[in-house]
Design a protein around this motif. Structure first.
Motif, PDB file in Angstrom:
ATOM      1  N   ASP A 143      14.963  20.418  35.654  1.00 52.64           N
ATOM      2  CA  ASP A 143      13.560  20.734  35.938  1.00 52.64           C
ATOM      3  C   ASP A 143      13.354  21.204  37.376  1.00 52.64           C
ATOM      4  OD1 ASP A 143      12.319  20.335  33.475  1.00 52.64           O
ATOM      5  OD2 ASP A 143      12.320  18.164  33.749  1.00 52.64           O
ATOM      6  N   TYR A 144      14.421  21.250  38.155  1.00 46.45           N
ATOM      7  CA  TYR A 144      14.273  21.759  39.517  1.00 46.45           C
ATOM      8  C   TYR A 144      13.737  23.186  39.431  1.00 46.45           C
ATOM      9  CZ  TYR A 144      15.292  22.760  44.397  1.00 46.45           C
ATOM     10  OH  TYR A 144      15.179  23.095  45.724  1.00 46.45           O
ATOM     11  N   SER A 145      12.681  23.470  40.169  1.00 41.88           N
ATOM     12  CA  SER A 145      11.951  24.713  39.903  1.00 41.88           C
ATOM     13  C   SER A 145      12.769  25.965  40.222  1.00 41.88           C
ATOM     14  CB  SER A 145      10.632  24.721  40.668  1.00 41.88           C
ATOM     15  OG  SER A 145      10.881  24.464  42.024  1.00 41.88           O
ATOM     16  N   ARG A 146      13.696  25.851  41.163  1.00 48.37           N
ATOM     17  CA  ARG A 146      14.461  27.050  41.490  1.00 48.37           C
ATOM     18  C   ARG A 146      15.955  26.782  41.292  1.00 48.37           C
ATOM     19  NH1 ARG A 146      13.001  28.886  47.231  1.00 48.37           N
ATOM     20  NH2 ARG A 146      12.796  26.671  47.643  1.00 48.37           N
ATOM     21  N   LEU A 147      16.295  26.283  40.108  1.00 52.80           N
ATOM     22  CA  LEU A 147      17.666  25.856  39.861  1.00 52.80           C
ATOM     23  C   LEU A 147      18.677  26.990  40.037  1.00 52.80           C
ATOM     24  CD1 LEU A 147      19.464  23.487  39.069  1.00 52.80           C
ATOM     25  CD2 LEU A 147      19.157  24.108  36.682  1.00 52.80           C
ATOM     26  N   ASN A 148      18.356  28.152  39.505  1.00 47.79           N
ATOM     27  CA  ASN A 148      19.316  29.262  39.611  1.00 47.79           C
ATOM     28  C   ASN A 148      19.532  29.680  41.054  1.00 47.79           C
ATOM     29  OD1 ASN A 148      20.394  29.830  37.049  1.00 47.79           O
ATOM     30  ND2 ASN A 148      18.327  30.445  36.410  1.00 47.79           N
ATOM     31  N   GLU A 149      18.428  29.718  41.774  1.00 50.74           N
ATOM     32  CA  GLU A 149      18.521  30.086  43.181  1.00 50.74           C
ATOM     33  C   GLU A 149      19.361  29.052  43.948  1.00 50.74           C
ATOM     34  OE1 GLU A 149      15.158  30.969  46.421  1.00 50.74           O
ATOM     35  OE2 GLU A 149      14.475  31.064  44.338  1.00 50.74           O
ATOM     36  N   LEU A 150      19.151  27.785  43.597  1.00 52.77           N
ATOM     37  CA  LEU A 150      19.917  26.711  44.248  1.00 52.77           C
ATOM     38  C   LEU A 150      21.410  26.873  43.960  1.00 52.77           C
ATOM     39  CD1 LEU A 150      20.225  23.959  45.711  1.00 52.77           C
ATOM     40  CD2 LEU A 150      19.802  22.858  43.509  1.00 52.77           C
ATOM     41  N   LEU A 151      21.732  27.139  42.700  1.00 52.91           N
ATOM     42  CA  LEU A 151      23.140  27.289  42.340  1.00 52.91           C
ATOM     43  C   LEU A 151      23.747  28.495  43.052  1.00 52.91           C
ATOM     44  CD1 LEU A 151      22.978  26.396  38.541  1.00 52.91           C
ATOM     45  CD2 LEU A 151      23.870  24.988  40.392  1.00 52.91           C
ATOM     46  N   ASP A 152      22.963  29.583  43.136  1.00 55.04           N
ATOM     47  CA  ASP A 152      23.440  30.759  43.877  1.00 55.04           C
ATOM     48  C   ASP A 152      23.807  30.384  45.298  1.00 55.04           C
ATOM     49  OD1 ASP A 152      23.282  32.598  41.904  1.00 55.04           O
ATOM     50  OD2 ASP A 152      21.219  33.226  42.377  1.00 55.04           O
ATOM     51  N   ARG A 153      22.894  29.653  45.934  1.00 55.59           N
ATOM     52  CA  ARG A 153      23.110  29.286  47.316  1.00 55.59           C
ATOM     53  C   ARG A 153      24.377  28.432  47.470  1.00 55.59           C
ATOM     54  NH1 ARG A 153      20.648  27.829  52.336  1.00 55.59           N
ATOM     55  NH2 ARG A 153      18.917  29.202  51.869  1.00 55.59           N
ATOM     56  N   LEU A 154      24.531  27.473  46.583  1.00 56.12           N
ATOM     57  CA  LEU A 154      25.693  26.592  46.695  1.00 56.12           C
ATOM     58  C   LEU A 154      26.986  27.357  46.413  1.00 56.12           C
ATOM     59  CD1 LEU A 154      24.206  23.413  44.991  1.00 56.12           C
ATOM     60  CD2 LEU A 154      24.640  23.750  47.422  1.00 56.12           C
ATOM     61  N   HIS A 155      26.898  28.309  45.476  1.00 56.09           N
ATOM     62  CA  HIS A 155      28.101  29.070  45.140  1.00 56.09           C
ATOM     63  C   HIS A 155      28.600  29.933  46.288  1.00 56.09           C
ATOM     64  CE1 HIS A 155      29.163  28.120  41.050  1.00 56.09           C
ATOM     65  NE2 HIS A 155      27.890  28.091  40.719  1.00 56.09           N
ATOM     66  N   THR A 156      27.733  30.171  47.280  1.00 58.93           N
ATOM     67  CA  THR A 156      28.207  30.987  48.400  1.00 58.93           C
ATOM     68  C   THR A 156      29.341  30.304  49.147  1.00 58.93           C
ATOM     69  OG1 THR A 156      26.571  30.085  49.924  1.00 58.93           O
ATOM     70  CG2 THR A 156      25.968  32.127  48.775  1.00 58.93           C
TER      71      THR A 156
END
Ligand code: SF4
Ligand code: SF4
Lengths: 635, 219
Positions: A337-350
């Motif tokens: 339910d984290y509102s920007r989950l995809n964006e968060l995963l993108d950031r971590l994947h960097t």
């Protein structure tokens, strides 16, 4: 970071020079006789060892279960870091010894000790427990006993050995009220420190324990049970709670509004032995937008509050950099339910890929499962996929406000089959309000539907069979939920439902499992119990009961003996349907969510009407009083 | 494999760390190596992990004073510096002694040099009992193997022991087979004492070093 670690290291060296051990010398002879001696010796990297002469207040953080479970718990890591950040506080860890070690300690006269210094728990200013599940209550008393500390608060008269607790079960701490000096309600990372400061101040002033407790009771989030008198009706229900000595009539929980500025540790002791969750876990949000009506955590931790991507990213980096783990779990009640989950995963994947760090989500939701998401988080592959529809029929899912539809579930499993999964585990509850045998059997048809979906799926993995396991837990009604009035199904009824499930299983590809009705019954009694249960707990420990969450230790008959010896009936607490006008033992504790809202939700449940989640629409539950999170932010 | 260099890390496993299993030790080492930032070589394949290979695992509860493992570094790194970095990130009871270029392969390891400290009110009497035990024609103890229990004669391995009596303790030194060709666990002596002499003293066992066939130190 370098600087801090240096200082920890030097402490380690000091200890080494002095030949200090983390565990009492006498134990050396016992350690090779017990299973997993690594549980009892401390010495982990990043454990915090301070010089006693710099320390004014010592806090023994006690986890009422074994090391491997306690060291997997997030709360202990947050508070350990928060306390130890203050130079004159020293927080150490204590876990419940397994029965073999307990026997060795008792035989050798070694009292319960803390892992950092090896000092006995009875030397500590604060003895703090986390209340995670009702079945750990006997472990708490047993640990106090092993520490040689008087169980009852009234028998500890000095301003010392202050026994405190927090955690979800503190929302109805009454069955433990006589043993504890105070409870923390809600988020602990700030109020705990405030109380420790107060203690330090009181020590300096030479104040009495009574004075300290009176002053503590004025702090929001602090409940001092001895300052409230309870009266009962002749039928055993609560008549009233009367505050004494000017303490507040109700105690409101603490809620941290700004998760970005809230303390979060940048390191924690890294176990040398394998623990249950052996990885970094970073809390991404607190609370839950959904109001599943059986779910206590969903109501207790309102409102829903998120950390920013920047904060989560930094905390993940810091923890990986200090601990050396190569797996991060993004944890919370409902991470997807984290509102920007995809964006968060993108950031971590960097950076995670390059540093060979993998990401995992603790829970998946039926309605947002996608191959894209799966491709970006690892570690789900090993164990198969798990979803929690919680009830078999749509009607019953509406009753409990679990917004999962049959179509969504079928779509999700079909996607999963196409992606190569063949093992699906589904979690359910039995004994839910309004449940009929038809609803119970709908669990099996749902399992069968999943099997059928596999055979109908054209791109299913070749040459593999599908395995669907259905797990049915008995529902335990909890305080601060719309079902807090509900009389739990009796053990007979639950067993009947379990039998039906087992015998009517239609498919060899489906397996059914369930937990004992007895533990759920006991859990229900303590979840909604009152102060009179303190006597039962004391009796139980006297009878040698502890580790009730472990099958090999659980002894239901002994428990019933303990209840009988105290003249109390567990069914009064567990199975009795309560009226809307009944005063509850937790009514003077305020978690924001109002009793009126819970009643309304209860009525809607019986009418099988769902309620929108906090992101869709505010339902005015009362948690808006904290003026934080989703209640004030945009949705 | 490109330009990779084998490095042997010498370390001790004592105190609290003697109570962790070999598998736990490898996990601790992997985390510390990751933290050290050393240019370690990862195995290739689907699930790459840091390449580490250990000499002879220690039994749970046995201290080791000169244990070793080999890693590979992909870039030139000072050995002294590598040791220092790794030392910094390990739990205090797993302490790095040094890093060096390996001279002997692990299969050259043939013996372990053990010290056994047996607790005893009368260490000289205990020593007599041990001598009596070893004077038997054979000293049979049950050994648990994968194929079930079998009886082995441990006498030949323990006849060369040195002993020293100290107040409250009897210290024994035994050089026992320890290598890929087979090992003798020093605790077998204690089992024999228990079975044949009904003596069960508390014992602390330390492996002081690993030796080659000619009894010289492995390097
Ligand atoms: S999604 Fe439902 S069950 Fe899960 S935490 Fe939220 S309220 Fe509870
Ligand atoms: S006040 Fe509204 S938005 Fe806030 S938690 Fe309650 S229902 Fe959700």
């Amino acid at each position: 970071m370098g600087c801090k670690e240096k200082s920890l290291n030097t402490m380690g060296e000091i200890r080494k020079e002095k030949g200090m051990k983390m565990y009492p010398e006498e134990l050396e002879r016992a350690l090779l006789k017990v299973q997993k001696p690594g549980r009892y010796v401390g010495g982990e990297a990043l454990s915090v060892v301070k010089d006693k002469k710099d320390v004014e207040v010592r806090f023994a953080f006690c986890f009422p279960d074994i090391y491997e479970i306690g060291m997997s718990h997030m709360g202990i890591k947050i508070l350990y870091g928060a306390f130890n950040r203050v130079p004159y506080f020293w927080c150490e860890r204590v876990f419940a010894p397994w029965v073999d070690m307990e026997a060795e300690m008792t035989a050798r006269g070694v009292s319960l000790y803390a892992l950092e210094s090896g000092d006995p728990v009875k030397d500590f200013d604060f003895i703090g427990f986390t209340l995670q599940y009702e079945l750990s209550y006997t472990n708490i008393l047993n640990m106090l006993k092993l520490a040689g500390i008087p169980l009852r608060s009234a028998d500890r008269t000095e301003l010392f050995n202050i026994v405190v607790a927090g955690g979800p079960c503190a929302c109805n701490p009454e069955p433990l009220a006589d043993f504890f000096d105070l409870f923390f309600l809600g988020d602990g990372e700030e109020v705990d420190l405030e109380v420790m400061e107060l203690y330090r101040q009181c020590k300096k002033e030479g104040a009495s324990k009574g004075e300290f407790l009176r002053r503590a009771s004025q702090i929001q989030g602090v409940y001092v049970p001895s300052l409230y008198d309870v009266d009962y009706h002749p039928d055993g229900t609560v008549k009233s709670y009367t505050p004494k000595e000017g303490v507040p009539a109700t105690v409101r929980k603490c809620s941290i509004n700004d998760m970005d500025s809230a303390y979060f540790p940048d390191s924690f002791p890294v176990p040398m032995i394998e623990v249950v969750h052996d990885r970094v876990s970073v809390e991404v949000l607190r609370g839950c937008i959904r109001g599943c009506r059986f779910c206590q955590a969903g109501f207790l931790y309102r409102p829903f509050r998120e950390k920013s991507i920047e904060t989560i990213d930094r905390q993940c980096r810091d923890l990986c950099a200090s601990t050396g783990y190569d797996e991060i779990s993004l944890s919370s009640l409902s991470t997807s339910d984290y509102s920007r989950l995809n964006e968060l995963l993108d950031r971590l994947h960097t950076w995670t890929e390059q540093q060979k760090v993998s990401l995992s989500l603790p829970s998946l939701r039926v309605d947002n499962f996608s191959p894209e998401l799966m491709a970006r988080v690892n570690s789900v592959r090993k164990s198969g996929l798990t979803f929690a529809p919680e009830a078999g029929s749509q009607r019953l899912r509406d009753v409990i406000n679990k917004n999962v539809t049959q179509e969504e579930l079928m779509r999700t499993v079909t996607v999963a089959f196409r992606e190569g999964w063949t093992r699906i585990k589904l979690y359910f509850m039995i004994g839910l309000p309004t449940e009929t045998m038809e609803d119970v059997l709908a669990i099996l048809s749902l399992g069968q539907d999943v099997v059928d979906a596999f055979y109908q799926c054209k791109d299913k993995p070749k040459g593999k069979a599908v395995e669907v396991s259905l797990s049915a837990a008995a529902f335990v009604p909890k305080p601060f939920t719309p079902f807090q009035w509900f009389g739990q199904d009796t053990m007979e009824v639950l067993r009947e439902k379990q039998r039906e499930l087992k015998s009517k299983n239609p498919s060899r590809r489906v397996s059914v499992s369930y937990h004992g009705a007895e533990t759920s019954f006991l859990e229900a009694a303590f979840a909604r119990g009152d102060r009179r249960l303190c006597a039962v707990l004391e009796k139980a420990v006297e009878y040698g009961l502890r580790m009730d969450g472990w099958d090999e230790c659980f002894d239901f008959d002994k428990w019933m003996e303990a209840f009988a010896a105290c003249g109390l009936d567990p069914a009064f607490y567990a199975s009795r349907q309560r009226g809307f006008d009944e005063v509850f033992p937790w009514d003077h504790l305020d978690y924001g969510v109002t009793k009126g809202f819970l009643m309304e939700e209860c009525r809607r449940a019986y009418a099988a009407k769902t309620t929108p989640n906090c992101r869709e629409k505010c339902s005015g539950c009362g948690a808006g009083c904290f003026k934080g999170g989703i209640c004030v932010g945009g949705r | 494999m490109g330009d990779v260099k084998n490095v042997r890390i010498w370390f001790q496993k004592t105190g609290a760390a003697k109570y962790i299993s070999h598998l736990d030790l490898t996990r601790c080492m992997a985390r510390a190596l990751k933290l050290s930032g050393l240019p370690v070589w990862y195995t290739e394949g689907f699930n790459p992990h840091i390449y580490m290979t250990f000499s002879m695992p220690l039994s749970l509860g046995v201290s080791g004073l000169r244990e070793c493992m080999d890693i590979r570094l992909t870039e030139e790194a000072g050995l002294e510096e590598a040791a220092e970095k790794l030392r910094h990130y390990l739990p205090q009871d797993i302490s790095v002694l040094s890093a060096a270029v390996p001279e002997d392969p692990f299969d050259a390891i043939a013996y372990g040099d053990y010290e056994l400290r047996l607790e005893s009110e009368a260490p000289e009497c205990l020593w007599l009992a041990i001598q009596e035990l070893l004077a038997q024609d054979a000293v049979l103890v049950k050994k648990h193997t994968k194929k079930g229990e079998k009886e082995v004669d441990i006498k030949p391995h323990f006849t060369q022991m040195e002993h020293k009596a100290m107040p409250g303790w009897l210290a024994l030194r035994a050089v026992l087979p320890c290598g890929l060709q087979g090992s003798v666990n020093p605790s077998l002596l204690l089992e024999a004492l228990s079975e044949h002499k009904n003596l069960r003293p508390y014992v602390e066992i330390t492996r002081t070093k690993l030796l080659k066939k000619d009894f010289s130190d492995i390097r």
